[in-house]
Design a protein around this motif. Structure first.
Motif, PDB file in Angstrom:
ATOM      1  N   LYS A  25       0.820  -1.222   0.000  1.00  0.00           N
ATOM      2  CA  LYS A  25       0.000   0.000   0.000  1.00  0.00           C
ATOM      3  C   LYS A  25       0.849   1.264   0.000  1.00  0.00           C
ATOM      4  CE  LYS A  25      -3.359  -2.939   0.781  1.00  0.00           C
ATOM      5  NZ  LYS A  25      -4.114  -3.489  -0.365  1.00  0.00           N
ATOM      6  N   GLY A  26       2.140   1.139   0.330  1.00  0.00           N
ATOM      7  CA  GLY A  26       2.987   2.323   0.392  1.00  0.00           C
ATOM      8  C   GLY A  26       2.890   3.024   1.720  1.00  0.00           C
ATOM      9  N   LEU A  27       3.549   4.183   1.820  1.00  0.00           N
ATOM     10  CA  LEU A  27       3.627   4.909   3.089  1.00  0.00           C
ATOM     11  C   LEU A  27       2.614   6.048   3.179  1.00  0.00           C
ATOM     12  CD1 LEU A  27       7.518   5.127   3.426  1.00  0.00           C
ATOM     13  CD2 LEU A  27       5.964   3.420   4.415  1.00  0.00           C
ATOM     14  N   ASN A  28       1.993   6.392   2.052  1.00  0.00           N
ATOM     15  CA  ASN A  28       1.038   7.496   2.054  1.00  0.00           C
ATOM     16  C   ASN A  28      -0.390   6.955   2.050  1.00  0.00           C
ATOM     17  OD1 ASN A  28      -0.490   9.777   1.706  1.00  0.00           O
ATOM     18  ND2 ASN A  28       0.532  10.472  -0.169  1.00  0.00           N
ATOM     19  N   PRO A  29      -1.098   7.069   3.144  1.00  0.00           N
ATOM     20  CA  PRO A  29      -2.461   6.502   3.214  1.00  0.00           C
ATOM     21  C   PRO A  29      -3.469   7.280   2.378  1.00  0.00           C
ATOM     22  CG  PRO A  29      -1.973   7.743   5.210  1.00  0.00           C
ATOM     23  CD  PRO A  29      -0.700   7.724   4.404  1.00  0.00           C
ATOM     24  N   ASN A  30      -3.089   8.473   1.898  1.00  0.00           N
ATOM     25  CA  ASN A  30      -4.036   9.323   1.163  1.00  0.00           C
ATOM     26  C   ASN A  30      -3.879   9.233  -0.357  1.00  0.00           C
ATOM     27  OD1 ASN A  30      -5.080  10.412   3.622  1.00  0.00           O
ATOM     28  ND2 ASN A  30      -3.260  11.707   3.755  1.00  0.00           N
ATOM     29  N   VAL A  31      -2.938   8.398  -0.841  1.00  0.00           N
ATOM     30  CA  VAL A  31      -2.710   8.302  -2.277  1.00  0.00           C
ATOM     31  C   VAL A  31      -3.888   7.576  -2.938  1.00  0.00           C
ATOM     32  CG1 VAL A  31      -1.516   6.082  -2.204  1.00  0.00           C
ATOM     33  CG2 VAL A  31      -0.922   7.708  -3.993  1.00  0.00           C
ATOM     34  N   PRO A  32      -4.258   7.946  -4.174  1.00  0.00           N
ATOM     35  CA  PRO A  32      -5.346   7.218  -4.868  1.00  0.00           C
ATOM     36  C   PRO A  32      -4.994   5.741  -5.051  1.00  0.00           C
ATOM     37  CG  PRO A  32      -4.831   9.281  -5.986  1.00  0.00           C
ATOM     38  CD  PRO A  32      -3.771   9.099  -4.944  1.00  0.00           C
ATOM     39  N   MET A  33      -5.986   4.860  -4.928  1.00  0.00           N
ATOM     40  CA  MET A  33      -5.760   3.418  -5.013  1.00  0.00           C
ATOM     41  C   MET A  33      -6.523   2.837  -6.192  1.00  0.00           C
ATOM     42  SD  MET A  33      -3.874   2.937  -2.263  1.00  0.00           S
ATOM     43  CE  MET A  33      -3.943   1.196  -1.823  1.00  0.00           C
ATOM     44  N   ARG A  34      -6.097   1.658  -6.639  1.00  0.00           N
ATOM     45  CA  ARG A  34      -6.818   0.920  -7.674  1.00  0.00           C
ATOM     46  C   ARG A  34      -6.719  -0.565  -7.373  1.00  0.00           C
ATOM     47  NH1 ARG A  34      -3.510  -1.686 -11.307  1.00  0.00           N
ATOM     48  NH2 ARG A  34      -1.297  -1.049 -11.332  1.00  0.00           N
ATOM     49  N   ASP A  35      -7.623  -1.350  -7.985  1.00  0.00           N
ATOM     50  CA  ASP A  35      -7.609  -2.799  -7.789  1.00  0.00           C
ATOM     51  C   ASP A  35      -6.376  -3.399  -8.470  1.00  0.00           C
ATOM     52  OD1 ASP A  35      -8.240  -5.392  -7.205  1.00  0.00           O
ATOM     53  OD2 ASP A  35      -9.725  -5.598  -8.815  1.00  0.00           O
ATOM     54  N   SER A  36      -5.627  -4.216  -7.728  1.00  0.00           N
ATOM     55  CA  SER A  36      -4.409  -4.817  -8.278  1.00  0.00           C
ATOM     56  C   SER A  36      -4.709  -5.975  -9.211  1.00  0.00           C
ATOM     57  CB  SER A  36      -3.514  -5.317  -7.139  1.00  0.00           C
ATOM     58  OG  SER A  36      -4.145  -6.417  -6.473  1.00  0.00           O
ATOM     59  N   GLY A  37      -5.896  -6.569  -9.089  1.00  0.00           N
ATOM     60  CA  GLY A  37      -6.210  -7.769  -9.855  1.00  0.00           C
ATOM     61  C   GLY A  37      -5.640  -9.031  -9.248  1.00  0.00           C
ATOM     62  N   VAL A  38      -5.019  -8.885  -8.077  1.00  0.00           N
ATOM     63  CA  VAL A  38      -4.434 -10.031  -7.365  1.00  0.00           C
ATOM     64  C   VAL A  38      -5.200 -10.189  -6.055  1.00  0.00           C
ATOM     65  CG1 VAL A  38      -2.362 -11.012  -6.338  1.00  0.00           C
ATOM     66  CG2 VAL A  38      -2.181  -9.583  -8.403  1.00  0.00           C
ATOM     67  N   GLU A  39      -5.783 -11.371  -5.837  1.00  0.00           N
ATOM     68  CA  GLU A  39      -6.706 -11.570  -4.718  1.00  0.00           C
ATOM     69  C   GLU A  39      -6.080 -11.260  -3.366  1.00  0.00           C
ATOM     70  OE1 GLU A  39      -9.579 -15.096  -2.859  1.00  0.00           O
ATOM     71  OE2 GLU A  39      -8.427 -15.445  -4.689  1.00  0.00           O
ATOM     72  N   TRP A  40      -4.870 -11.795  -3.132  1.00  0.00           N
ATOM     73  CA  TRP A  40      -4.269 -11.634  -1.796  1.00  0.00           C
ATOM     74  C   TRP A  40      -3.778 -10.207  -1.555  1.00  0.00           C
ATOM     75  CZ3 TRP A  40       0.743  -9.911  -1.263  1.00  0.00           C
ATOM     76  CH2 TRP A  40       1.593 -10.005  -2.374  1.00  0.00           C
TER      77      TRP A  40
END
Length: 302
Positions: free
Chosen positions: A232-247
């Motif tokens: 997830k990285g160190l910045n909790p406010n960065v925009p996110m997207r689905d990785s396509g990887v279940e785990w």
């Protein structure tokens, strides 16, 4: 036991003061040193039936089954496996309530696997053939005190040198334990010592359990922290997207997700002459030259 006549007690450090006796005498036993002057030295066979053959369970009797894994190194047992005696092989070791059992094979003996079977739900039981069974004459020796005698670390360290058999299958023999001499206080004193040790070892075990629970929680927190940082990285406010990887779930929108085969390669480099510098592998220092290490380590044959 051993040569210790007392040690300071501090609640926090879990060490305990044991008052010195007025007088001591040599025990005549190397691993033991001096003992209180009024204590006796006796061979175990003078006080205990070692691996008794009497009182075997009948086929229709209900017995408790204790494999080696059902006996802990702190005297506890898992006595939940209860069936008719006929359901178990005749070759198993037999014991009764209030017997003391002790693992005789390496490394279980060195680790102190054994138990005083005071809480055995059935009157009789069967278990691993790698147990010694001790049935004391209770007019001379209390079972609770006997348990602490035979699981005493100084005795186990001494007995290890006399184990017989091939590597990985060494055992403490019946003649050895039968002829070993132990310090025997009067019965009233045996009771006081066993009661003291029951109480204090229970306190120590509880302290260990609390520490272990804390360690487990810290390990869980560490794993969560690492997983959070690398996925997830160190910045909790960065925009996110689905990785396509279940785990993995979501990842930062600006991160790539790529197959490992495109970013890693497996190294398979073999010795060409057999004279190359040996390498050392450590979870703390990684892969380094063996010559840089000053501690003893296991070495590969080539």
């Amino acid at each position: 036991m051993g040569n210790h006549k007392g040690c300071p007690y501090h609640e926090q450090s879990m060490t305990y003061t044991l008052k010195s006796y007025p007088a001591y005498k040599p025990s005549g036993v190397e691993w033991l040193g001096e003992i209180p002057e009024h204590w006796a030295m006796k061979c175990l066979k003078q006080l205990v039936q070692v691996n008794p053959i009497g009182g075997r369970a009948k086929k229709e009797e209900t017995v408790t089954f204790l494999p080696m894994e059902a006996v802990s190194t702190n005297g506890l047992i898992d006595g939940t496996r209860i069936e008719r005696r006929a359901n178990y092989p005749d070759s198993l070791t037999e014991f009764q309530r209030r017997d003391v059992i002790l693992a005789k094979i390496t490394p279980c003996f060195e680790n102190g696997k054994g138990a005083y079977l005071e809480s055995l739900q059935t009157g009789k039981g069967v278990g691993s053939t790698e147990f010694h069974v001790f049935r004391p004459d209770r007019s001379l020796l209390l079972p609770g005190f006997l348990y602490y005698l035979v699981t005493n670390g100084d005795f186990r360290n001494y007995a290890t040198a006399f184990m017989e058999g091939s590597a990985g299958q060494k055992r403490v023999t019946t003649p050895f334990v039968s002829n070993c001499k132990f310090p025997i206080p009067p019965k009233e004193e045996q009771h006081r010592i066993a009661t003291f040790l029951d109480q204090k070892t229970a306190e120590i075990d509880e302290a260990i359990n609390k520490k272990q629970r804390l360690i487990d929680l810290l390990k869980e927190q560490k794993a969560i922290l690492i997983n959070q940082a690398v996925t997830k990285g160190l910045n909790p406010n960065v925009p996110m997207r689905d990785s396509g990887v279940e785990w993995m779930g979501e990842v930062p929108a600006h991160w790539e997700v790529r197959r490992a085969k495109y970013i890693f390669r497996e190294v398979d480099e073999r010795s060409k002459t057999g004279t190359e510098e040996l390498l050392s592998v450590s979870h703390t220092t990684g892969v380094t030259l063996r010559s840089e290490k000053s501690v003893y380590m296991f070495m590969a044959e080539d």
